[in-house]
Motif scaffolding. Structure first.
Motif, PDB file in Angstrom:
ATOM      1  N   ASP A 150       8.214  -0.159   1.323  1.00  0.00           N
ATOM      2  CA  ASP A 150       7.551  -0.321   2.620  1.00  0.00           C
ATOM      3  C   ASP A 150       7.648  -1.779   3.065  1.00  0.00           C
ATOM      4  OD1 ASP A 150       6.779   2.348   2.496  1.00  0.00           O
ATOM      5  OD2 ASP A 150       4.817   1.870   1.636  1.00  0.00           O
ATOM      6  N   TYR A 151       7.366  -2.702   2.134  1.00  0.00           N
ATOM      7  CA  TYR A 151       7.482  -4.128   2.468  1.00  0.00           C
ATOM      8  C   TYR A 151       8.916  -4.472   2.860  1.00  0.00           C
ATOM      9  CZ  TYR A 151       2.806  -5.035   0.594  1.00  0.00           C
ATOM     10  OH  TYR A 151       1.447  -5.050   0.374  1.00  0.00           O
ATOM     11  N   HIS A 152       9.869  -3.855   2.186  1.00  0.00           N
ATOM     12  CA  HIS A 152      11.273  -4.089   2.530  1.00  0.00           C
ATOM     13  C   HIS A 152      11.533  -3.634   3.970  1.00  0.00           C
ATOM     14  CE1 HIS A 152      15.623  -4.389   2.135  1.00  0.00           C
ATOM     15  NE2 HIS A 152      15.715  -3.151   2.610  1.00  0.00           N
ATOM     16  N   HIS A 153      11.003  -2.485   4.330  1.00  0.00           N
ATOM     17  CA  HIS A 153      11.151  -1.978   5.697  1.00  0.00           C
ATOM     18  C   HIS A 153      10.521  -2.934   6.702  1.00  0.00           C
ATOM     19  CE1 HIS A 153      11.319   0.960   8.978  1.00  0.00           C
ATOM     20  NE2 HIS A 153      10.049   0.677   9.218  1.00  0.00           N
ATOM     21  N   PHE A 154       9.348  -3.457   6.382  1.00  0.00           N
ATOM     22  CA  PHE A 154       8.669  -4.383   7.289  1.00  0.00           C
ATOM     23  C   PHE A 154       9.504  -5.654   7.487  1.00  0.00           C
ATOM     24  CE2 PHE A 154       4.480  -2.588   5.392  1.00  0.00           C
ATOM     25  CZ  PHE A 154       4.641  -1.425   6.111  1.00  0.00           C
ATOM     26  N   ARG A 155      10.028  -6.193   6.379  1.00  0.00           N
ATOM     27  CA  ARG A 155      10.836  -7.410   6.480  1.00  0.00           C
ATOM     28  C   ARG A 155      12.125  -7.148   7.262  1.00  0.00           C
ATOM     29  NH1 ARG A 155       9.016  -7.896   1.016  1.00  0.00           N
ATOM     30  NH2 ARG A 155      10.954  -6.925   0.276  1.00  0.00           N
ATOM     31  N   GLU A 156      12.742  -6.017   6.974  1.00  0.00           N
ATOM     32  CA  GLU A 156      14.007  -5.664   7.619  1.00  0.00           C
ATOM     33  C   GLU A 156      13.853  -5.558   9.130  1.00  0.00           C
ATOM     34  OE1 GLU A 156      17.332  -2.596   6.178  1.00  0.00           O
ATOM     35  OE2 GLU A 156      15.573  -1.583   7.005  1.00  0.00           O
ATOM     36  N   ASN A 157      12.708  -5.070   9.562  1.00  0.00           N
ATOM     37  CA  ASN A 157      12.476  -4.887  11.002  1.00  0.00           C
ATOM     38  C   ASN A 157      11.671  -6.024  11.628  1.00  0.00           C
ATOM     39  OD1 ASN A 157      13.454  -1.996  11.895  1.00  0.00           O
ATOM     40  ND2 ASN A 157      12.632  -1.789   9.821  1.00  0.00           N
ATOM     41  N   LYS A 158      11.424  -7.073  10.819  1.00  0.00           N
ATOM     42  CA  LYS A 158      10.779  -8.294  11.307  1.00  0.00           C
ATOM     43  C   LYS A 158       9.390  -8.036  11.894  1.00  0.00           C
ATOM     44  CE  LYS A 158      15.133 -10.596  12.009  1.00  0.00           C
ATOM     45  NZ  LYS A 158      16.266 -10.853  12.783  1.00  0.00           N
ATOM     46  N   TYR A 159       8.640  -7.159  11.228  1.00  0.00           N
ATOM     47  CA  TYR A 159       7.263  -6.955  11.635  1.00  0.00           C
ATOM     48  C   TYR A 159       6.406  -8.126  11.158  1.00  0.00           C
ATOM     49  CZ  TYR A 159       8.779  -2.041  12.021  1.00  0.00           C
ATOM     50  OH  TYR A 159       9.442  -0.886  12.340  1.00  0.00           O
ATOM     51  N   LEU A 160       5.398  -8.448  11.938  1.00  0.00           N
ATOM     52  CA  LEU A 160       4.439  -9.462  11.511  1.00  0.00           C
ATOM     53  C   LEU A 160       3.521  -8.868  10.446  1.00  0.00           C
ATOM     54  CD1 LEU A 160       3.335 -10.926  14.968  1.00  0.00           C
ATOM     55  CD2 LEU A 160       4.735 -12.072  13.263  1.00  0.00           C
ATOM     56  N   THR A 161       3.207  -9.642   9.437  1.00  0.00           N
ATOM     57  CA  THR A 161       2.259  -9.205   8.413  1.00  0.00           C
ATOM     58  C   THR A 161       1.061 -10.149   8.464  1.00  0.00           C
ATOM     59  OG1 THR A 161       4.085  -8.457   7.022  1.00  0.00           O
ATOM     60  CG2 THR A 161       1.942  -8.629   5.989  1.00  0.00           C
ATOM     61  N   ILE A 162      -0.068  -9.607   8.874  1.00  0.00           N
ATOM     62  CA  ILE A 162      -1.250 -10.419   9.139  1.00  0.00           C
ATOM     63  C   ILE A 162      -2.361 -10.075   8.144  1.00  0.00           C
ATOM     64  CG2 ILE A 162      -2.991 -11.042  10.864  1.00  0.00           C
ATOM     65  CD1 ILE A 162      -0.218 -11.855  11.679  1.00  0.00           C
ATOM     66  N   SER A 163      -3.054 -11.092   7.702  1.00  0.00           N
ATOM     67  CA  SER A 163      -4.173 -10.893   6.787  1.00  0.00           C
ATOM     68  C   SER A 163      -5.495 -10.993   7.544  1.00  0.00           C
ATOM     69  CB  SER A 163      -4.136 -11.960   5.686  1.00  0.00           C
ATOM     70  OG  SER A 163      -5.312 -11.908   4.915  1.00  0.00           O
ATOM     71  N   LEU A 164      -6.395 -10.062   7.249  1.00  0.00           N
ATOM     72  CA  LEU A 164      -7.755 -10.143   7.773  1.00  0.00           C
ATOM     73  C   LEU A 164      -8.679 -10.818   6.772  1.00  0.00           C
ATOM     74  CD1 LEU A 164      -8.103  -6.547   9.296  1.00  0.00           C
ATOM     75  CD2 LEU A 164      -7.852  -8.683  10.557  1.00  0.00           C
ATOM     76  N   GLY A 165      -8.125 -11.196   5.642  1.00  0.00           N
ATOM     77  CA  GLY A 165      -8.906 -11.805   4.572  1.00  0.00           C
ATOM     78  C   GLY A 165      -8.287 -11.469   3.233  1.00  0.00           C
ATOM     79  N   LYS A 166      -8.620 -12.202   2.227  1.00  0.00           N
ATOM     80  CA  LYS A 166      -7.986 -12.045   0.920  1.00  0.00           C
ATOM     81  C   LYS A 166      -8.719 -11.087  -0.009  1.00  0.00           C
ATOM     82  CE  LYS A 166      -4.637 -14.768   1.950  1.00  0.00           C
ATOM     83  NZ  LYS A 166      -3.304 -14.211   2.220  1.00  0.00           N
ATOM     84  N   ILE A 167      -9.472 -10.158   0.544  1.00  0.00           N
ATOM     85  CA  ILE A 167     -10.129  -9.153  -0.283  1.00  0.00           C
ATOM     86  C   ILE A 167      -9.673  -7.770   0.160  1.00  0.00           C
ATOM     87  CG2 ILE A 167     -12.176 -10.556  -0.767  1.00  0.00           C
ATOM     88  CD1 ILE A 167     -13.643  -8.975   1.406  1.00  0.00           C
ATOM     89  N   ASN A 168      -9.767  -6.804  -0.755  1.00  0.00           N
ATOM     90  CA  ASN A 168      -9.436  -5.424  -0.416  1.00  0.00           C
ATOM     91  C   ASN A 168     -10.548  -4.825   0.436  1.00  0.00           C
ATOM     92  OD1 ASN A 168      -6.909  -4.985  -1.651  1.00  0.00           O
ATOM     93  ND2 ASN A 168      -7.878  -4.834  -3.655  1.00  0.00           N
ATOM     94  N   LEU A 169     -10.174  -4.280   1.568  1.00  0.00           N
ATOM     95  CA  LEU A 169     -11.148  -3.641   2.449  1.00  0.00           C
ATOM     96  C   LEU A 169     -10.824  -2.162   2.587  1.00  0.00           C
ATOM     97  CD1 LEU A 169     -11.316  -6.251   5.363  1.00  0.00           C
ATOM     98  CD2 LEU A 169     -13.093  -5.814   3.677  1.00  0.00           C
ATOM     99  N   ARG A 170     -11.851  -1.328   2.600  1.00  0.00           N
ATOM    100  CA  ARG A 170     -11.630   0.062   2.945  1.00  0.00           C
ATOM    101  C   ARG A 170     -11.167   0.127   4.386  1.00  0.00           C
ATOM    102  NH1 ARG A 170     -16.243   3.808   0.261  1.00  0.00           N
ATOM    103  NH2 ARG A 170     -15.387   5.189   1.865  1.00  0.00           N
ATOM    104  N   THR A 171     -10.435   1.183   4.715  1.00  0.00           N
ATOM    105  CA  THR A 171      -9.790   1.267   6.024  1.00  0.00           C
ATOM    106  C   THR A 171     -10.770   1.077   7.167  1.00  0.00           C
ATOM    107  OG1 THR A 171      -8.142   2.778   5.118  1.00  0.00           O
ATOM    108  CG2 THR A 171      -8.341   2.696   7.505  1.00  0.00           C
ATOM    109  N   GLU A 172     -11.919   1.747   7.100  1.00  0.00           N
ATOM    110  CA  GLU A 172     -12.856   1.651   8.221  1.00  0.00           C
ATOM    111  C   GLU A 172     -13.426   0.242   8.357  1.00  0.00           C
ATOM    112  OE1 GLU A 172     -15.439   3.597   4.913  1.00  0.00           O
ATOM    113  OE2 GLU A 172     -13.313   3.368   5.439  1.00  0.00           O
ATOM    114  N   PHE A 173     -13.565  -0.492   7.233  1.00  0.00           N
ATOM    115  CA  PHE A 173     -14.074  -1.861   7.307  1.00  0.00           C
ATOM    116  C   PHE A 173     -13.005  -2.814   7.841  1.00  0.00           C
ATOM    117  CE2 PHE A 173     -16.869  -0.330   3.669  1.00  0.00           C
ATOM    118  CZ  PHE A 173     -17.927  -0.033   4.517  1.00  0.00           C
TER     119      PHE A 173
END
Length: 238
Positions: free
Chosen positions: A203-226
């Motif tokens: 998946d990361y390879h696909h993101f890099r290949e298509n030049k998608y931005l990868t943004i962090s909301l913070g350095k902790i694991n969040l459940r999807t709804e949070f």
């Protein structure tokens, strides 16, 4: 419930409506309204109104449009993609989307997701009710476009997006606080929420290949709804 949610097709030609469901119960029992009182109404896709109660009985409330209210809520008109979440999580996503006025929601079963989630009533009929709970909380009247990609390839869907695709991941090299420097256009771009178990290496390879931005909301694991709530909060305050 701060607002009573109404659909246009429920109104008769005189702009009068009859409530005999949970909305009647809320008006009579929770709001304790009486004949002659007014209630705040969200007319989906139309606006905000005061409706005057013409009659209220044990089983029914009859009300008619009284005043059109000025728009006071600014919706967060963004597009979001979700790797098919658990039904209980989806309820919260639909609620938040209705509350904040999200423009569109897309749900796809990526390789790591349980496709049996598609059989849940949440994804078949109840999702509209959960969106309404959001409208009733904030007074937003705009409904999101909802797309269920049951039989579609999620990577092809991302590739077809006409603006930026922004993958939200705690390992993202960019901080969302720098959105202006990254040329993010929230109303056009697609925000992608992955499964809680994380993305796979291909998946990361696909993101890099298509030049998608990868943004962090913070350095902790969040459940999807949070994570979704965190993004909405960041956009709302900015």
């Amino acid at each position: 419930m701060n607002w009573i949610v109404l659909r246009k097709e429920e109104l008769d030609p005189t702009k009068t409506v009859r409530f005999s469901d949970h909305r009647h119960h809320h008006i009579k029992t929770i709001l304790k309204k009486k004949q002659g009182d007014s209630v705040q109404v969200v007319l989906a896709e139309e606006g905000n109104y005061l409706f005057k109660i013409l009659q209220i009985t044990e089983t029914e409330t009859i009300a008619t449009e009284e005043v059109t209210l000025e728009k006071t809520f600014d919706p967060i008109s963004i597009h979001c993609f979700f790797s098919l979440p658990r039904p209980q999580t989806a309820k919260k996503i639909f609620h938040l989307a209705g509350a904040y006025g999200v423009k569109s929601l897309s749900f796809f079963a990526t390789e790591t997701k349980n496709k049996e989630y598609w059989t849940s009533p949440i994804f078949n009929k109840e999702w509209k009710e959960w969106i309404d709970t959001g409208l009733s909380q904030t007074g937003n009247y705009l409904l999101p476009d909802v797309h269920f990609g049951r039989y579609e390839n999620w990577k092809e869907y991302l590739k077809s997006w006409k603006a930026n695709v922004i993958v939200l991941d705690r390992m993202g090299i960019n901080d969302f606080k720098n959105q202006n420097e990254l040329n993010i256009k929230p109303k056009d771009d697609l925000f992608v929420f992955g499964s809680e178990s994380g993305w796979k290496e291909n998946d990361y390879h696909h993101f890099r290949e298509n030049k998608y931005l990868t943004i962090s909301l913070g350095k902790i694991n969040l459940r999807t709804e949070f994570a979704f709530a965190s993004l909405l909060y960041d956009l709302f305050k900015s």
